[in-house]
Design an enzyme around this catalytic site. Structure first.
Site, mmCIF file in Angstrom:
data_model
loop_
_atom_site.group_PDB
_atom_site.id
_atom_site.type_symbol
_atom_site.label_atom_id
_atom_site.label_comp_id
_atom_site.label_asym_id
_atom_site.label_seq_id
_atom_site.Cartn_x
_atom_site.Cartn_y
_atom_site.Cartn_z
ATOM 1 N N HIS A 98 -0.360 -5.044 -13.569
ATOM 2 C CA HIS A 98 0.898 -5.021 -12.812
ATOM 3 C C HIS A 98 0.892 -6.114 -11.758
ATOM 4 O O HIS A 98 -0.154 -6.447 -11.199
ATOM 5 C CB HIS A 98 1.144 -3.655 -12.163
ATOM 6 C CG HIS A 98 0.031 -3.179 -11.273
ATOM 7 N ND1 HIS A 98 -1.124 -2.615 -11.774
ATOM 8 C CD2 HIS A 98 -0.102 -3.183 -9.924
ATOM 9 C CE1 HIS A 98 -1.915 -2.292 -10.767
ATOM 10 N NE2 HIS A 98 -1.336 -2.632 -9.624
ATOM 11 N N HIS A 100 2.581 -7.068 -8.136
ATOM 12 C CA HIS A 100 3.365 -6.632 -6.980
ATOM 13 C C HIS A 100 4.325 -7.767 -6.624
ATOM 14 O O HIS A 100 3.906 -8.929 -6.518
ATOM 15 C CB HIS A 100 2.463 -6.400 -5.767
ATOM 16 C CG HIS A 100 1.505 -5.257 -5.921
ATOM 17 N ND1 HIS A 100 1.711 -4.041 -5.318
ATOM 18 C CD2 HIS A 100 0.330 -5.149 -6.590
ATOM 19 C CE1 HIS A 100 0.704 -3.235 -5.611
ATOM 20 N NE2 HIS A 100 -0.147 -3.882 -6.386
HETATM 21 P P1 AMP Z 1 -2.936 -1.585 -7.135
HETATM 22 O O1 AMP Z 1 -3.714 -1.206 -5.897
HETATM 23 O O2 AMP Z 1 -2.703 -3.060 -7.241
HETATM 24 O O3 AMP Z 1 -3.533 -0.985 -8.393
HETATM 25 O O4 AMP Z 1 -1.489 -0.968 -6.919
HETATM 26 C C1 AMP Z 1 -1.059 0.248 -7.431
HETATM 27 C C2 AMP Z 1 0.288 0.508 -6.809
HETATM 28 O O5 AMP Z 1 0.932 1.521 -7.545
HETATM 29 C C3 AMP Z 1 0.236 0.980 -5.338
HETATM 30 O O6 AMP Z 1 0.913 0.061 -4.509
HETATM 31 C C4 AMP Z 1 0.924 2.344 -5.386
HETATM 32 O O7 AMP Z 1 1.731 2.583 -4.255
HETATM 33 C C5 AMP Z 1 1.743 2.250 -6.667
HETATM 34 N N1 AMP Z 1 2.024 3.532 -7.304
HETATM 35 C C6 AMP Z 1 1.126 4.458 -7.678
HETATM 36 N N2 AMP Z 1 1.745 5.492 -8.268
HETATM 37 C C7 AMP Z 1 3.081 5.197 -8.265
HETATM 38 C C8 AMP Z 1 4.250 5.879 -8.729
HETATM 39 N N3 AMP Z 1 4.187 7.068 -9.327
HETATM 40 N N4 AMP Z 1 5.452 5.272 -8.545
HETATM 41 C C9 AMP Z 1 5.533 4.064 -7.956
HETATM 42 N N5 AMP Z 1 4.462 3.380 -7.512
HETATM 43 C C10 AMP Z 1 3.256 3.933 -7.653
#
Ligand code: AMP
Length: 135
Positions: A98, A100
């Site tokens: 993913h 950001h």
């Molecule tokens: P990372 O630390 O790069 O793996 O980012 C994972 C991101 O996913 C974090 O910023 C979380 O806030 C986001 N996240 C986790 N679960 C959800 C969800 N159900 N809906 C939207 N965002 C999410």
């Protein structure tokens, strides 16, 4: 590989979807750095960027650009950060590739990390040489 993001793509977990096409899905991060912070993910699973197929990367980065343009316009952001955390040590929590897309404002108070520099010019040459050899 099932993660929370595959369930979001499948509609099994609710999200605030902002974009979808045949290969890519984008939705608002539930814990945004700034309002409008979104995640852009390929529907095809890979753990991260390093193990993704080239075609998948082309599709997702093209959607990242489209989503970033829309977020900048919709939020009136002064700038955009595109961040991809690769691996636990780099802060990755969800192991489905993913990106950001984070709208940034001149006065939002966030700061970039500070570089450590190199201990010597030799150290810099040595690491560059190691990387070149792998490439
Ligand atoms: P990372 O630390 O790069 O793996 O980012 C994972 C991101 O996913 C974090 O910023 C979380 O806030 C986001 N996240 C986790 N679960 C959800 C969800 N159900 N809906 C939207 N965002 C999410």
């Amino acid at each position: 590989m099932q993660t929370i993001f595959s369930k979001i793509i499948a509609g099994e977990i609710p999200c605030e979807k902002i974009y979808e096409d045949e290969n890519v899905f984008a939705f608002l991060d539930s814990n945004p750095v700034n309002p409008g912070h979104a995640l852009v993910i390929p529907k095809q699973w890979s753990e991260g960027l390093l193990d993704a197929k080239e075609e998948t990367l082309h599709q997702v980065i093209s959607a990242v650009q489209k989503v970033a343009q829309a977020i900048k316009q919709a939020t009136g952001a002064d700038g955009i950060n595109i961040i991809q955390n690769g691996g636990e040590a780099a802060g990755q929590k969800v192991f489905h590739l993913h990106f950001h897309v984070i709208p940034r404002f001149s006065d939002d108070g966030f700061q970039h990390w500070h570089g450590k520099g190199y201990t010597s010019p030799e150290q810099r040459k040595e690491i560059a040489e190691k990387i070149r050899q792998v490439l």
